[in-house]
Write an enzyme that holds these catalytic residues in place. Structure first.
Site, mmCIF file in Angstrom:
data_model
loop_
_atom_site.group_PDB
_atom_site.id
_atom_site.type_symbol
_atom_site.label_atom_id
_atom_site.label_comp_id
_atom_site.label_asym_id
_atom_site.label_seq_id
_atom_site.Cartn_x
_atom_site.Cartn_y
_atom_site.Cartn_z
ATOM 1 N N LYS A 38 18.860 -28.686 17.692
ATOM 2 C CA LYS A 38 18.241 -29.982 17.382
ATOM 3 C C LYS A 38 16.993 -30.172 18.255
ATOM 4 O O LYS A 38 16.791 -29.442 19.237
ATOM 5 C CB LYS A 38 19.246 -31.101 17.633
ATOM 6 C CG LYS A 38 19.742 -31.216 19.073
ATOM 7 C CD LYS A 38 20.973 -32.101 19.179
ATOM 8 C CE LYS A 38 21.460 -32.186 20.609
ATOM 9 N NZ LYS A 38 22.764 -32.866 20.713
ATOM 10 N N TYR A 274 -5.950 -41.552 39.842
ATOM 11 C CA TYR A 274 -5.767 -42.993 39.572
ATOM 12 C C TYR A 274 -5.001 -43.654 40.702
ATOM 13 O O TYR A 274 -4.009 -43.100 41.212
ATOM 14 C CB TYR A 274 -4.967 -43.186 38.288
ATOM 15 C CG TYR A 274 -5.754 -42.960 37.030
ATOM 16 C CD1 TYR A 274 -6.859 -43.764 36.714
ATOM 17 C CD2 TYR A 274 -5.386 -41.962 36.136
ATOM 18 C CE1 TYR A 274 -7.567 -43.556 35.541
ATOM 19 C CE2 TYR A 274 -6.091 -41.755 34.963
ATOM 20 C CZ TYR A 274 -7.185 -42.559 34.670
ATOM 21 O OH TYR A 274 -7.873 -42.362 33.507
HETATM 22 C C1 LIG Z 1 23.721 -32.014 21.378
HETATM 23 C C2 LIG Z 1 25.110 -31.864 20.941
HETATM 24 C C3 LIG Z 1 25.849 -30.732 21.302
HETATM 25 C C4 LIG Z 1 25.329 -29.682 22.252
HETATM 26 O O1 LIG Z 1 25.513 -30.117 23.582
HETATM 27 P P1 LIG Z 1 25.030 -29.239 24.825
HETATM 28 O O2 LIG Z 1 25.506 -29.986 26.013
HETATM 29 O O3 LIG Z 1 23.547 -29.173 24.735
HETATM 30 O O4 LIG Z 1 25.648 -27.899 24.685
HETATM 31 C C5 LIG Z 1 27.120 -30.603 20.784
HETATM 32 N N1 LIG Z 1 27.643 -31.537 19.943
HETATM 33 C C6 LIG Z 1 26.963 -32.643 19.601
HETATM 34 C C7 LIG Z 1 27.588 -33.631 18.695
HETATM 35 C C8 LIG Z 1 25.683 -32.850 20.087
HETATM 36 O O5 LIG Z 1 25.019 -33.955 19.748
#
Ligand SMILES: *Cc1c(COP(=O)(O)O)cnc(C)c1O
Length: 382
Positions: A38, A274
């Site tokens: 993702k 800045y």
């Molecule tokens: C992002 C996510 C994962 C992966 O988690 P990690 O800690 O990055 O391995 C697994 N299950 C769900 C539902 C997620 O949203």
């Protein structure tokens, strides 16, 4: 867009593949591996990471939403793709067009999918879904008392097929809270079995579970029900452990690099950046980097972080601005315009990780990696 600024992220195919293999070997042999890619593969670049992980044998791919899933379908024409955050009105047609799998946990989700499936005469059981159970995260997932109404949608004639039942642990590093959540999950599984449904996968556990084996009991539960466990690994594929500690099983995949675009000397007492938050304590050599918070280089690194030049650490001098950052290279001999600078990665014997940046900015490696902006090109390397 063509990229001409000297700033880029290098993504190592070999390390990504190696991390996958390493996690695969830590998981039970009969576990299904979902590669979570993702948010542009946690900032690493969706397309290339997806191809590497497919070649390594990942059985499932997890993305945030239907939009991301549609983008991934164009890259992986046949892979199994799960959209992890439900399905909105208007998204059922893309789900069916692109043979995507949705996570579901409300009656609305099921109705959105059923309506489109019936309209298109989708056959019974042809539309797989992953039913999420809320076992303590209180974010997504059906609560136990909602289950009967949801399970009623999976009759013989329904286009929906319960391919997996899933849950998410809120503190996967803590075995006792994971155990509590697993108890709730087991109750949900009982209800599902009593309803005569036989999901193929019990999907629970993320990076932390593979690295620390906190929830192996899910595997036994799955086996007792004739199912297989699915483990959804994200962060660890990219080489970081969720607890922030270096882990010998995995190696960071991303290096973030830039070059010095100009240099100047400033006299003692002269300020930089800045808000004039940096004052030269001595005659100071400042190097300019074409990276700022619009690239995802946190402004919280102002006067705190460092970069690597000629194998040495150069502290950030003054505020990180939108597109530029200064570093103090007074103590590094021979620095020249065009020198390569490492923001994340290794140079000589020095190393900066996304975790170092996370520690300096009060966040987690996940956020540091995801924050690297789309305008920073991702370059695949060995
Ligand atoms: C992002 C996510 C994962 C992966 O988690 P990690 O800690 O990055 O391995 C697994 N299950 C769900 C539902 C997620 O949203």
């Amino acid at each position: 867009m063509t990229f001409t600024r000297p700033i880029w992220a290098e993504i190592s195919r070999r390390k990504l593949a190696q991390n996958y293999r390493s996690l695969r070997s830590l998981a039970e042999a009969d576990a299904e591996m979902m590669a979570v890619i993702k948010a542009n593969a946690y900032g690493h670049g969706l397309a290339e990471c997806a191809r590497v992980l497919l070649a390594e044998g990942a059985g499932f791919f997890g993305v945030t939403c239907v939009e991301e899933a549609v983008a991934l379908r164009a890259i992986l024409p046949r892979a199994r793709i799960l959209a992890l955050s439900g399905v909105w009105p208007g998204e059922a047609d893309p789900v069916l067009d692109h043979q995507l799998t949705s996570s579901v946990w409300t009656v609305d989700h099921l109705e959105v999918l059923e309506e489109a499936a019936r309209r298109r005469s989708t056959g019974a059981g042809e539309l797989p879904v992953h039913l999420e159970i809320d076992t303590g995260m209180s974010r997504q997932g059906a609560q136990l008392e909602e289950l009967p109404a949801l399970l009623a949608h999976f009759g013989q004639a329904s286009p929906l097929r319960l391919q997996a039942v899933m849950t998410h642990f809120h503190s996967p590093q803590d075995p006792s809270s994971a155990a509590q959540q697993m108890q709730v999950f087991a109750q949900a599984v009982e209800q599902i079995a009593r309803a005569g449904l036989r999901p193929q996968f019990f999907s629970a556990g993320s990076s932390a579970d593979v690295l620390e084996q906190t929830s192996a009991a899910i595997t036994d539960l799955a086996r007792r029900h004739g199912a297989r466990r699915m483990i959804r690994t994200g962060l660890s594929l990219y080489g970081y452990a969720p607890d922030g500690k270096p882990n010998p099983a995995i190696e960071p995949v991303l290096a973030w690099k830039t070059r010095i675009t100009s240099l100047r000397w400033i006299e003692p007492g002269t300020t930089a950046g800045y808000g004039a938050t940096f004052t030269a304590p001595r005659r100071t050599r400042l190097a300019l980097l074409p990276v700022g918070y619009a690239d995802g280089f946190s402004r919280l690194l102002s006067n705190r972080g460092w970069a690597l030049v000629r194998g040495q650490r150069a502290p950030i001098a003054g505020r990180v601005s939108m597109d530029q950052t200064m570093i103090d290279v007074t103590d590094i001999p021979g620095v020249a315009s065009g020198d390569e600078v490492v923001l994340i990665g290794e140079q000589g014997r020095e190393r900066i990780t996304a975790q170092h940046i996370a520690d300096l900015t009060g966040t987690i490696a996940y956020e540091v990696l995801c924050a690297i902006a789309p305008r920073v090109p991702r370059v695949m390397v060995e």
